[in-house]
Design a protein around this motif. Structure first.
Motif, PDB file in Angstrom:
ATOM      1  N   PRO A  37       1.057  -1.169   0.098  1.00 22.59           N
ATOM      2  CA  PRO A  37       0.056  -0.032  -0.032  1.00 22.59           C
ATOM      3  C   PRO A  37       0.866   1.041   0.183  1.00 22.59           C
ATOM      4  CG  PRO A  37       0.197  -0.813   2.081  1.00 22.59           C
ATOM      5  CD  PRO A  37       0.643  -1.900   1.370  1.00 22.59           C
ATOM      6  N   ASN A  38       0.396   2.427  -0.240  1.00 22.60           N
ATOM      7  CA  ASN A  38       0.905   3.613  -0.179  1.00 22.60           C
ATOM      8  C   ASN A  38       1.452   3.893   1.483  1.00 22.60           C
ATOM      9  OD1 ASN A  38       0.934   5.276  -2.392  1.00 22.60           O
ATOM     10  ND2 ASN A  38      -1.452   5.852  -2.155  1.00 22.60           N
ATOM     11  N   GLU A 163       6.743   2.805  -9.648  1.00 24.73           N
ATOM     12  CA  GLU A 163       5.444   3.144  -9.879  1.00 24.73           C
ATOM     13  C   GLU A 163       5.318   3.429 -11.525  1.00 24.73           C
ATOM     14  OE1 GLU A 163       2.980   2.229  -7.871  1.00 24.73           O
ATOM     15  OE2 GLU A 163       3.629   2.653  -5.980  1.00 24.73           O
ATOM     16  N   GLN A 195       2.049  -0.026  -7.428  1.00 23.21           N
ATOM     17  CA  GLN A 195       0.548  -0.345  -6.604  1.00 23.21           C
ATOM     18  C   GLN A 195      -0.336  -1.125  -7.548  1.00 23.21           C
ATOM     19  OE1 GLN A 195      -0.277   3.849  -5.040  1.00 23.21           O
ATOM     20  NE2 GLN A 195      -0.970   2.566  -3.421  1.00 23.21           N
ATOM     21  N   TYR A 234      -4.926  -7.106  -2.325  1.00 22.09           N
ATOM     22  CA  TYR A 234      -4.267  -6.441  -3.228  1.00 22.09           C
ATOM     23  C   TYR A 234      -5.047  -6.354  -4.698  1.00 22.09           C
ATOM     24  CZ  TYR A 234      -0.813  -5.442   0.257  1.00 22.09           C
ATOM     25  OH  TYR A 234      -0.220  -4.950   1.381  1.00 22.09           O
TER      26      TYR A 234
END
Length: 240
Positions: A37-38, A163, A195, A234
């Motif tokens: 996750p972030n 990313e 992500q 996810y």
């Protein structure tokens, strides 16, 4: 034999621990992804490996400890980072941005650099079409292609991608990940932070799951792709 080996790596922002006890291995010509996750510490890990922030622990490349090598020394060893922000020179042309990518090879023959221009333009035909266009006028997908192309001009041994799908339309995401998959044939090792877990695991050979600064799962990418916890956490809304 692993050509990047990281063992027990910690990094902090001041007194705040960002990543703890990270250990990973990458072999030449393979794609390893880190999903999570972030705020999990994925980008921090790449910055530490690139020498952009201090760390504790061990990181060796091709059998030699990276230690306190500065960023430029790591680039000289063949370690290249494509950051999330892409960091292109917007007022320079596509061709000039690519030329800057070959700066670390400026003492090599012009023929070898021309050869790499041809390879990049073959991988990214749109860059060839827009060679004289300013980078700031490109679409998001074209800017990501230029960032990847500029990195390849340095002839990386290890390409670290932060990313690469960020902000891109699904059709462009598929194209970018297909190009990343094709890097295996160039014997480039890829460390992919992403992500979009489904896209990353469908592309990678091996994966790690990073949560709150720690590796909580790892394994062959197909196994993680089908793991119930990964699927539930996810993969629910991730598409490619």
């Amino acid at each position: 034999m692993s050509f990047l080996k990281v063992n027990g790596l910690d990094a902090s922002y001041g007194k705040i621990a960002a990543i703890r006890d990270i250990s990973i291995e990458i072999e030449a010509g393979t794609i390893v992804t880190i999903i999570g996750p972030n705020g999990a510490g994925k980008s921090t890990f790449l910055k530490a490996l690139m020498g952009l922030m201090p760390y504790k622990g061990h990181a060796s490349f091709e059998g030699a400890e990276l230690g306190r090598h500065e960023v430029q020394a790591r680039v000289g060893k063949g370690i290249i980072l494509v950051p999330e922000t892409r960091e292109l020179f917007s007022e320079m042309t596509v061709r000039d941005n690519l030329t800057l990518g070959s700066y670390s090879r400026r003492f090599q023959s012009r023929a070898s650099i021309r050869e790499d221009f041809d390879k990049v333009y073959s991988l990214f035909p749109r860059l060839a079409e827009r060679a004289g266009q300013e980078a700031g006028t490109l679409s998001g997908g074209e800017r990501q292609m230029l960032a990847l192309g500029r990195a390849l001009m340095a002839r990386p041994k290890l390409l670290m991608l932060d990313e690469p799908s960020l902000g891109l339309a699904p059709i462009i995401v598929r194209e970018i990940f297909q190009i990343i998959a094709n890097l295996r044939s160039m014997n480039v090792g890829v460390l992919l932070v992403e992500q979009n877990a489904r896209a990353a695991l469908q592309t990678a050979d091996f994966g790690y799951v990073l949560e709150t600064g720690e590796i909580v799962m790892s394994g062959p990418a197909p196994d993680l792709l089908n793991h119930p916890r990964v699927m539930q956490t996810y993969l629910g809304g991730s598409t490619i």
